[in-house]
Scaffold this motif. Structure first.
Motif, PDB file in Angstrom:
ATOM      1  N   HIS A  93     -16.257   4.897   4.766  1.00 53.11           N
ATOM      2  CA  HIS A  93     -16.941   3.674   5.193  1.00 53.11           C
ATOM      3  C   HIS A  93     -17.848   3.166   4.071  1.00 53.11           C
ATOM      4  CE1 HIS A  93     -19.417   0.976   7.684  1.00 53.11           C
ATOM      5  NE2 HIS A  93     -18.402   0.994   8.534  1.00 53.11           N
ATOM      6  N   LYS A  94     -18.048   1.857   4.050  1.00 50.40           N
ATOM      7  CA  LYS A  94     -18.875   1.245   3.002  1.00 50.40           C
ATOM      8  C   LYS A  94     -20.346   1.649   3.109  1.00 50.40           C
ATOM      9  CE  LYS A  94     -19.344  -3.069   5.698  1.00 50.40           C
ATOM     10  NZ  LYS A  94     -20.751  -2.839   6.067  1.00 50.40           N
TER      11      LYS A  94
ATOM     12  N   GLU B 104     -16.196   4.452   0.984  1.00 47.67           N
ATOM     13  CA  GLU B 104     -14.950   3.684   1.133  1.00 47.67           C
ATOM     14  C   GLU B 104     -14.200   3.592  -0.184  1.00 47.67           C
ATOM     15  OE1 GLU B 104     -14.016   0.013   3.905  1.00 47.67           O
ATOM     16  OE2 GLU B 104     -15.143  -0.639   2.142  1.00 47.67           O
ATOM     17  N   GLU B 105     -14.929   3.412  -1.281  1.00 49.83           N
ATOM     18  CA  GLU B 105     -14.308   3.294  -2.599  1.00 49.83           C
ATOM     19  C   GLU B 105     -14.460   4.607  -3.358  1.00 49.83           C
ATOM     20  OE1 GLU B 105     -12.569   0.743  -3.517  1.00 49.83           O
ATOM     21  OE2 GLU B 105     -13.036  -0.413  -1.705  1.00 49.83           O
TER      22      GLU B 105
END
Length: 696
Positions: free
Chosen positions: A603-604, A642-643
């Motif tokens: 999640h961000k 998330e990334e």
């Protein structure tokens, strides 16, 4: 130029007529519907255009306009057409193709004309066709005065068509079909093949290929060759069936479920591109059908990433399968390539089986012939591990290729850099590579490449190039079949002897180049090791194993995430909790056969990777990964940003895999104290970094 039997009959009726003929009269003469005649008119127009003639349509009548001499040329051409003599096998291809593409009953005499045989022969051929269609639960309906037609669901008819094409179309021929405009079928077999593709406009195939190429470049994921060809055929058939008003039917429930998956977004994007290029509307149901196929694709470099939601049960099953075969042959498969390869294959394979999607294995007969004993043992092991799931021989064949490759790799000796280009997919490529290394101890490195994605610079890096298909524009390679015969072995041996003799004076320069490559590779390795080491330190710093109060799962997760916000590990708690609960609702997170539940998400709002263990004061039933209620005593929480780069994601995924590595690890996570679990993690992380360093 191919002209069908019905087109010949229509042209014969129209050529030389002074008056226009009503379409209903033509239909009556040929014993077909007026709708059938209407569908043939485009083909008639294309044929007449080549003779500088045109088809005149006035109301419901037809006539040919143009010079009388030109009309005579048409009749001369039709009269001079050779009636090809098909073998019984080739007739089956043409017959099945004709019946599967037909949208209304076909008369026996029409089939007889198409195949250039008697009606009695067609009747016999239909009995064989019925047996082939039985595998797809399709039926042939035959009624006097009605004709012959195939009856079944649209998606099954498309599956059968795709299977028919895959069985009779080599990827090499398909590659050249898409690459050249002047290709001519060289033999009677290719004439039968052209009939198979007759109802599909080759330009549409090329347009579909162009769209798919642009689409996959945009998503930056490589598709293995077999899946790439399969997707082109799949989409082309869908386009043609939509144009014929033969459309897929999916229930609203099925469609809504499919729309929740990320593959539906990819399918929507593909459909949008197709709509623009082909100037046609693609219904929602067809997009759902695209999504099902995309879900089952095999991707280059496909990884076992449990964090993405891969089933932990499947991980256990794959490991059990490997252990059974290892035990049978008294082997120890100590590398991860076999596990990763099998997991990457089985995940889409089980999806295909669940949705009754057929797969074609062009090497199945050869695999059974060369590895009959291994095939039998793998079949028994698969039946034991995947109880209640009917896994077809085609899928088992691919599994055998993975095991065969792993077994042969154990015995290989190596000495020259070689590139294997294999159009039948990664499994056959690996198997061929293993056999090459076994036969030729001079080979030091052997790499794989895709025929469709081949770049010139790839070839120049290697000393020896071996391909199972023609490479346009090149001569400096050795052309072999996936299974080497004695003559091909001799050819490669001769080449190696000559090459080694010629290259003695260039060894110094070669070593220098290799040293530079190694230095660049080591720099990249150190950067990746640094990243993973930072994640190790972060996870160990935040790790905890403590008891939770008797609250609801949502309240407990909120309490945990709020605490991590205060520690600076999360930006916010609410959306992360929502994502965790949504993941549970979509598939279940409790691990069957244990008292554990793995709550995980990316999640961000997550800043750094987190892994911790929480014991419930009072156990509770939660939805399991097998959709069954499971009594949970401990919650394992795995969070990640998330990334993240791929090498970091692989490390995070290894944590999930370690949970169910064996009975001892499961017992530790179920009952172990914080210090014990943390010590286990330290050991696992140390081993992971060592393997990462040794593998490069």
């Amino acid at each position: 130029m191919y002209i069908s039997a019905r087109e010949r009959a229509i042209l014969t009726l129209l050529v030389g007529q002074e008056k226009a003929l009503p379409i209903r009269d033509i239909a009556k003469e040929l014993e077909v519907s007026t709708r059938t005649i209407q569908r043939d008119l485009k083909g008639i127009e294309n044929i007449l255009e080549k003779f500088q003639l045109s088809l005149q349509k006035e109301g419901s009548t037809l006539s040919i306009k143009g010079e009388v001499e030109r009309q005579g040329d048409v009749m001369s051409y039709i009269g001079g057409l050779e009636h090809e003599e098909f073998t019984p096998e080739e007739r089956q291809v043409v017959l099945l193709s004709y019946l599967l593409r037909a949208v209304e009953p076909v008369k026996l005499y029409t089939l007889a004309n198409e195949l250039h045989v008697t009606v009695a022969t067609v009747s016999t051929d239909l009995q064989k066709a019925e047996k082939w269609l039985e595998a797809f639960s399709l039926q042939i309906v035959r009624k006097r005065g009605y004709g012959v037609e195939v009856v079944g669901d649209e998606w099954i008819i498309r599956t059968a068509l795709k299977k028919l094409i895959s069985e009779n179309l080599s990827e090499d021929y398909f590659y050249h079909l898409l690459s050249r405009d002047d290709i001519e079928p060289p033999t009677i077999v290719q004439v039968a093949l052209s009939r198979l593709f007759y109802y599909v406009d080759v330009q549409i195939i090329k347009d579909v290929k162009q769209v798919i190429d642009e689409w996959r470049q945009a998503i930056e994921r490589g598709i293995v060759d077999s899946s790439y060809v399969s997707l082109i055929i799949h989409v082309t058939l869908a386009v043609e069936r939509i144009k014929a008003n033969e459309r897929m039917q999916l229930s609203r429930t099925q469609l809504e479920k499919m729309q929740e998956e990320q593959e539906y977004g990819l399918a929507e994007n593909l459909a949008s591109k197709l709509s623009k290029v082909l100037e046609m509307d693609i219904p929602e149901e067809e997009i759902g059908y695209f999504a099902m196929h995309i879900h089952a694709l095999k991707w280059v470099g496909q990884k076992d990433e449990v964090l993405y939601g891969s089933d932990l049960i499947l991980a256990v099953q794959v490991k059990s399968l490997i252990e059974m075969i290892a035990s049978k042959y008294h082997l120890h498969f100590d590398d991860q390539q076999l596990y990763k390869g099998l997991f990457a294959h089985m995940k889409p394979a089980l999806y295909r089986i669940e949705h009754k999607m057929k797969i074609h294995n062009p090497l199945l007969a050869k695999i059974k012939e060369a590895y009959q004993e291994l095939f039998d043992e793998v079949t028994k092991a698969v039946m034991t591990v995947f109880k209640g799931i009917a896994i077809p021989e085609e899928e088992i064949g691919f599994i055998v290729m993975h095991f065969g490759s792993a077994i042969e790799l154990r015995r290989m000796k190596v000495n020259i850099r070689a590139l294997v280009i294999c159009s039948s997919g990664i499994g056959s490529s690996k198997l061929l590579a293993s056999r090459l290394k076994k036969e030729f101890t001079e080979i030091t490195e052997l790499h794989h490449a895709s025929l469709f994605d081949l770049r010139e610079e790839q070839i120049e890096q290697y000393d020896l190039v071996i391909s199972t298909g023609p490479i346009p524009g090149r001569k400096d390679y050795i052309y072999v079949r996936p299974y080497l015969d004695n003559q091909e072995v001799k050819e490669i041996r001769t080449w190696l002897d000559e090459y080694i003799h010629k290259q003695k004076n260039l060894l110094h320069e070669f070593s220098k180049q290799q040293k530079e490559l190694v230095q660049r590779h080591e720099l990249s390795l150190f950067e990746r090791l640094h990243d993973v080491n930072q994640d190790v330190l972060t996870i160990l710093h935040h790790f905890e194993a403590r008891q939770l109060a008797s609250y609801t799962m949502e309240e407990n997760l909120t309490s945990i995430c709020v605490a991590y916000v205060k520690k600076g590990a999360l930006h916010a708690a609410a959306d992360v909790v929502t994502a965790l609960l949504a993941r549970e609702n979509s598939g279940g997170l409790a691990i069957p056969g244990t008292h554990l539940a793995l709550f995980h998400t990316r999640h961000k709002d997550i800043k750094v990777p987190i892994f911790s263990v929480y014991e419930l004061e009072e156990g509770m039933y939660r939805k399991g990964m097998d959709d069954q209620p499971t009594f949970v005593k401990r919650v394992l929480l795995l969070l990640a940003p998330e990334e993240m780069e791929e090498h970091r994601l692989l490390f995070i995924s290894s944590i999930s895999a370690s949970i169910i590595e064996n009975d001892a690890s499961i017992h530790l996570y179920e009952y172990g104290q914080e210090a014990e679990i943390k010590a286990y993690l330290v050991n696992q992380f140390k081993q992971y970094l060592q393997e990462m360093s040794s593998e490069g």
